[in-house]
Structure formats: C-alpha cells, structure tokens
Design an enzyme around this catalytic site. Structure first.
Site, PDB file in Angstrom:
ATOM      1  N   TYR A   1       0.769  -1.114   0.044  1.00  0.00           N
ATOM      2  CA  TYR A   1       0.060  -0.086  -0.043  1.00  0.00           C
ATOM      3  C   TYR A   1       0.927   1.345   0.093  1.00  0.00           C
ATOM      4  O   TYR A   1       0.621   1.983  -1.001  1.00  0.00           O
ATOM      5  CB  TYR A   1      -0.830  -0.141   1.037  1.00  0.00           C
ATOM      6  CG  TYR A   1      -1.709   1.188   1.507  1.00  0.00           C
ATOM      7  CD1 TYR A   1      -2.472   1.717   0.501  1.00  0.00           C
ATOM      8  CD2 TYR A   1      -1.888   1.516   2.712  1.00  0.00           C
ATOM      9  CE1 TYR A   1      -3.317   3.006   0.779  1.00  0.00           C
ATOM     10  CE2 TYR A   1      -2.944   2.637   3.049  1.00  0.00           C
ATOM     11  CZ  TYR A   1      -3.299   3.313   2.093  1.00  0.00           C
ATOM     12  OH  TYR A   1      -4.285   4.601   2.404  1.00  0.00           O
TER      13      TYR A   1
ATOM     14  N   TYR B   1       3.744  -6.538  17.201  1.00  0.00           N
ATOM     15  CA  TYR B   1       4.235  -5.614  15.968  1.00  0.00           C
ATOM     16  C   TYR B   1       5.017  -4.416  16.213  1.00  0.00           C
ATOM     17  O   TYR B   1       6.099  -4.159  15.738  1.00  0.00           O
ATOM     18  CB  TYR B   1       2.947  -5.318  15.431  1.00  0.00           C
ATOM     19  CG  TYR B   1       3.043  -4.250  14.360  1.00  0.00           C
ATOM     20  CD1 TYR B   1       3.650  -4.341  13.009  1.00  0.00           C
ATOM     21  CD2 TYR B   1       2.604  -3.003  14.654  1.00  0.00           C
ATOM     22  CE1 TYR B   1       3.734  -3.363  12.096  1.00  0.00           C
ATOM     23  CE2 TYR B   1       2.456  -2.146  13.590  1.00  0.00           C
ATOM     24  CZ  TYR B   1       3.344  -2.166  12.409  1.00  0.00           C
ATOM     25  OH  TYR B   1       3.366  -1.351  11.441  1.00  0.00           O
TER      26      TYR B   1
END
Ligand code: UDP
Length: 324
Positions: free
Chosen positions: A11, A140
C-alpha cells in the site's frame, strides 16, 4: 543511481514508488508478493524476491546501482502479531537485518525505514512527540522498535544514515486513482466502513464505545498516503544532503474518532449502513495523535490532504473503481 524499495508492491510502498518516479528517480521494487500486488508496481523495475534470502537481495545489488534503500516490507497485523509473534520477529526484525547486512557488504548506507506510532504504546499525552517514551504494547510495535534500535547502532558503528518515519494511520488512495489500498485480509477502519457502505459487508462494528473520548470511540490520526509519499521524497533529499540520522512522526495532527469516520463515510458516499456497537478490541490505545512539527521543521513537509472527508473521498473512488 537507483532507490531500492523493499515492499514497494504494498500500500504505502507503491505510492512512494509512483512519487519517486514522478520526481525523476530510478527505482527497483523488491517484493515477495505475499501481501503486495504485482499490478501496483506500475513504475520502475520489479524484482520478485524475499528478504529472508540474502542471496536474492545480493542479486539486486549486483544488478542495479543502489544508492539508497526504503524499507516498507513488514507484516503489520497487530492482532496476528499477538497470537504469532515468532512470525513478526522473523519477518520484521531478522529480515531487516538481512537487508542491512547486504547493504553493508555493497557499501550502501542510506536507509529510510517505515516505523509506526505503535512503538509508543499507550502514550502519556497527545500530541505525541518523537522524544516521548516508546513502550509498545504488542509484538508488531516491538518488532519495529527493535529495528529502530538496530539502525541507531548501525549508524553509530558503521556510519549508516537513516530516517526513521513513524507513520500514524495511513489512509486514502492515490488522488489520481492509479493505486490504492488492497489488503487481504482487511482489518483497517476506513476500507471496512467503505465495504459496509457499498454493501460488501452487512455492517461496521465500532470496537468500544466507552473510551474516555468525546464520543466514547477511539481517536486516531489519519494521514493521507500521498502525504506520506511526499515525506519519503523529502527524507531522501534530506539524507542525500547529509542530514543527520533522525526519527520523524508523520501524522496530520488531527484526531478523528471511529464514529466521526463513519459520519464522514456516510456524507461522502451518500449511503446509509448498519453500525453495530461492539466490545473494545484488545490492544487498542485510546487516542493516538502525533505531532509532526519535527518533520515540518527539518524536512519542510506539509500534508496536503488533512481533511477526513477528502481522505475518505479518495479511498471511496478507489474502492468503487476496483471493488476492494
Ligand atoms: N476499528 C473499529 N472497527 C473496525 C476496525 C477498526 O472500530 O472494524 C477501530 C479500531 O478499534 C481503532 C480504529 O478503528 O480504534 C483504527 O483501527 P485500524 O485497525 O484502522 O488502525 P490501528 O489504529 O489499529 O492501526
């Protein structure tokens, strides 16, 4: 000389690839296409490969005169990082180290690294500035913070120059409609609300309505992907002009709640849809809004698309065009 874009089929990477080419840079996209899309690489050269295989990275350096690297390639599903941290530490940390090791071998020492506001965890106050404590609350965020630390050590020991860019919530799509957000699975708020508006989903769930915010839903700082792309161009120029290695927040400094995003989608699309009030999602900080003063002062960055309705409008155009 060329810029190597690891994860350039994804993206944010694909938008940066477009912008670099528009500014006259030569680019080489390196992507394993696990989450990236080959059709999103419409500019520059493309090499299919995986950062877990150092030989494949070396081949790129043997083939192209790489002068700087932009590193987007990472897994970014917060929930999955909690249930499968090993996957995140290997892909996001070990593979970044593979890349850095090959860069050293070939004498390439300029890197722009995609980090995240998730490295701040639950911030003590907002807007968040770069010097605030970084205590990530999920693997993460921890994996990104580990790479930040590795870069600082590489800079100190081996003379690497880095720009660490901590994104807030990337959103929107190319204003010219050539590329956009195509995650599979999709977990992000704006594309999911658009799915509800277009009837691809039966409803949108609001995760948490009892947060201490103005309407009880979580507040985030949505930053247009084209503005993020601009910041990368400026960061590259900054490093090429011998700027000091630095970390920069990239947000638009406006907090928007989940319910406000839903309102904006209703307005932009003219469609009504079911909204289900749901439980809090584990691991969600209440409010994340960044200060981008440093990027503005040092890089000369100015976001152009700060209004949530404009961000939603660009995402909606892409959604209608592609069915994503
Ligand atoms: N969110 C929501 N419903 C959804 C997806 C997300 O209410 O179906 C909320 C989520 O809890 C968070 C905000 O929207 O407060 C932004 O979530 P997203 O996953 O887009 O980005 P994050 O902030 O987690 O990086």
């Amino acid at each position: 000389m060329a810029v190597l874009i690891c994860g350039g089929a994804g993206y944010i990477g694909s938008h940066v690839n477009k912008m670099l080419n528009r500014k006259g840079h030569e680019t080489v996209v390196f992507d394993n296409l696990v989450y990236g899309h080959r059709e999103a690489v419409k500019w520059g050269s493309f090499v299919e490969g995986d950062l877990k295989n150092p030989e494949e990275i070396k081949t790129v350096f043997e083939t192209y005169p790489i002068d700087a690297v932009m590193h987007f390639a990472a897994y970014a599903y917060v929930g999955e990082s909690v249930t499968d941290p090993e996957k995140y530490y290997f892909n996001n940390v070990v593979n970044a180290l593979n890349l850095l090791q090959v860069m050293r071998k070939y004498g390439c020492d300029k890197i722009i690294f995609s980090s995240t506001c998730a490295t701040y965890g639950e911030p003590e106050q907002v807007p968040i500035t770069e010097d605030m404590p970084q205590n990530p609350i999920n693997p993460y965020g921890a994996s990104k913070l580990m790479v930040e630390r590795i870069l600082k050590d590489y800079s100190q020991a081996y003379g690497f120059d880095y720009a660490i860019l901590r994104y807030f919530n990337a959103a929107g799509a190319d204003p010219e409609g050539e590329i956009g957000e195509n995650h599979d699975p999709e977990t992000h708020l704006i594309p999911l609300v658009l799915d509800a508006a277009s009837g691809r989903r039966s409803d949108i769930k609001v995760f948490g309505t009892d947060y201490p915010t103005r309407d009880g839903s979580c507040v985030r700082d949505y930053i247009h992907v084209a503005d993020l792309a601009d910041a990368h161009i400026l960061a590259l120029k900054y490093l090429q002009n011998n700027g000091m290695s630095e970390c920069f927040n990239l947000g638009n400094e406006r907090g928007t709640s989940v319910l406000e995003v839903i309102k904006a989608v209703r307005k932009v699309t003219g469609k009504d849809f079911k909204v289900t009030l749901a439980e809090r999602r584990p691991g969600d900080p209440v409010t994340l809004v960044g200060s981008s003063d440093k990027a503005k002062a040092m890089l000369g960055w100015r976001p152009n698309y700060v209004d949530i309705e404009t961000i939603v409008e660009h995402a909606w155009k892409w959604h209608e065009k592609t069915g994503w």
